[in-house]
Design a protein around this motif. Structure first.
Motif, PDB file in Angstrom:
ATOM      1  N   ASP A 146      28.484   2.367 -41.129  1.00 52.14           N
ATOM      2  CA  ASP A 146      28.067   0.966 -41.069  1.00 52.14           C
ATOM      3  C   ASP A 146      26.769   0.748 -40.294  1.00 52.14           C
ATOM      4  N   GLY A 147      26.192   1.796 -39.743  1.00 53.83           N
ATOM      5  CA  GLY A 147      24.905   1.675 -39.073  1.00 53.83           C
ATOM      6  C   GLY A 147      24.981   1.280 -37.608  1.00 53.83           C
ATOM      7  N   TRP A 148      26.151   0.883 -37.118  1.00 49.43           N
ATOM      8  CA  TRP A 148      26.251   0.454 -35.720  1.00 49.43           C
ATOM      9  C   TRP A 148      26.136   1.628 -34.754  1.00 49.43           C
ATOM     10  N   LEU A 149      26.746   2.746 -35.076  1.00 50.26           N
ATOM     11  CA  LEU A 149      26.759   3.867 -34.145  1.00 50.26           C
ATOM     12  C   LEU A 149      25.349   4.360 -33.813  1.00 50.26           C
ATOM     13  N   PRO A 150      24.463   4.558 -34.792  1.00 48.47           N
ATOM     14  CA  PRO A 150      23.105   4.978 -34.445  1.00 48.47           C
ATOM     15  C   PRO A 150      22.310   3.887 -33.709  1.00 48.47           C
ATOM     16  N   ALA A 151      22.610   2.618 -33.997  1.00 44.79           N
ATOM     17  CA  ALA A 151      21.852   1.523 -33.376  1.00 44.79           C
ATOM     18  C   ALA A 151      22.307   1.223 -31.951  1.00 44.79           C
ATOM     19  N   TRP A 152      23.548   1.522 -31.638  1.00 42.28           N
ATOM     20  CA  TRP A 152      24.140   1.139 -30.351  1.00 42.28           C
ATOM     21  C   TRP A 152      23.318   1.591 -29.142  1.00 42.28           C
ATOM     22  N   PRO A 153      22.909   2.855 -29.029  1.00 36.78           N
ATOM     23  CA  PRO A 153      22.164   3.288 -27.835  1.00 36.78           C
ATOM     24  C   PRO A 153      20.778   2.641 -27.715  1.00 36.78           C
ATOM     25  N   GLN A 154      20.273   2.136 -28.815  1.00 42.66           N
ATOM     26  CA  GLN A 154      18.948   1.516 -28.778  1.00 42.66           C
ATOM     27  C   GLN A 154      18.981   0.075 -28.290  1.00 42.66           C
ATOM     28  N   MET A 155      20.162  -0.503 -28.200  1.00 43.81           N
ATOM     29  CA  MET A 155      20.307  -1.860 -27.669  1.00 43.81           C
ATOM     30  C   MET A 155      20.363  -1.765 -26.150  1.00 43.81           C
ATOM     31  N   SER A 156      19.280  -2.164 -25.496  1.00 41.02           N
ATOM     32  CA  SER A 156      19.159  -1.907 -24.061  1.00 41.02           C
ATOM     33  C   SER A 156      19.769  -2.993 -23.174  1.00 41.02           C
ATOM     34  N   GLU A 157      20.005  -4.151 -23.685  1.00 40.67           N
ATOM     35  CA  GLU A 157      20.563  -5.233 -22.865  1.00 40.67           C
ATOM     36  C   GLU A 157      22.084  -5.140 -22.835  1.00 40.67           C
ATOM     37  N   TRP A 158      22.719  -6.071 -22.121  1.00 42.43           N
ATOM     38  CA  TRP A 158      24.169  -6.083 -21.975  1.00 42.43           C
ATOM     39  C   TRP A 158      24.832  -6.136 -23.338  1.00 42.43           C
ATOM     40  N   LYS A 159      25.896  -5.355 -23.501  1.00 43.35           N
ATOM     41  CA  LYS A 159      26.635  -5.358 -24.768  1.00 43.35           C
ATOM     42  C   LYS A 159      28.054  -4.868 -24.519  1.00 43.35           C
ATOM     43  N   ARG A 160      28.962  -5.292 -25.372  1.00 39.89           N
ATOM     44  CA  ARG A 160      30.342  -4.817 -25.385  1.00 39.89           C
ATOM     45  C   ARG A 160      30.783  -4.729 -26.837  1.00 39.89           C
ATOM     46  N   TRP A 161      31.587  -3.711 -27.145  1.00 41.01           N
ATOM     47  CA  TRP A 161      32.204  -3.632 -28.460  1.00 41.01           C
ATOM     48  C   TRP A 161      33.671  -3.937 -28.245  1.00 41.01           C
ATOM     49  N   ILE A 162      34.113  -5.073 -28.734  1.00 44.03           N
ATOM     50  CA  ILE A 162      35.478  -5.533 -28.514  1.00 44.03           C
ATOM     51  C   ILE A 162      36.222  -5.511 -29.839  1.00 44.03           C
ATOM     52  N   GLY A 163      37.256  -4.704 -29.897  1.00 45.55           N
ATOM     53  CA  GLY A 163      38.138  -4.683 -31.060  1.00 45.55           C
ATOM     54  C   GLY A 163      39.372  -5.523 -30.752  1.00 45.55           C
TER      55      GLY A 163
END
Length: 100
Positions: free
Chosen positions: A13-30
């Motif tokens: 889905d493209g999220w895994l490669p993009a995740w480390p490039q997002m430098s600001e605060w983030k959470r993945w909530i399932g």
């Protein structure tokens, strides 16, 4: 926030490669017992119309969505502490924090 099914980031889905490039605060909530449309107003409306769309009660889904959204706004705009975004909490056992 993502549904229990297809809510965990992956290569396809493209999220895994993009995740480390997002430098600001983030959470993945399932969120367990949910579907893609749980985090909209469809959940309580579907309950009222007796149309099964997910396992989670529609009002519970609405409350959870509001709580997470408000916590994010409080943290991001008001610089207030938002414990619900820091890890699993007792009032919301359906939430799972992923670490892609």
């Amino acid at each position: 926030m993502g549904a229990e099914v297809n809510g965990v980031p992956g290569e396809a889905d493209g999220w895994l490669p993009a995740w480390p490039q997002m430098s600001e605060w983030k959470r993945w909530i399932g969120v367990e017992q949910t579907t893609h449309s749980t985090f909209t107003d469809l959940a309580p409306i579907a309950d009222d119309l007796a149309i099964p769309t997910q396992e989670m009660d529609g009002e519970r889904a609405l409350d959870l969505t509001r709580a997470c959204t408000l916590a994010f706004i409080d943290q991001a705009l008001d610089c207030e502490d938002a414990p619900i975004l820091d890890g699993p909490s007792t009032p919301w056992p359906e939430i799972a924090f992923e670490n892609p």
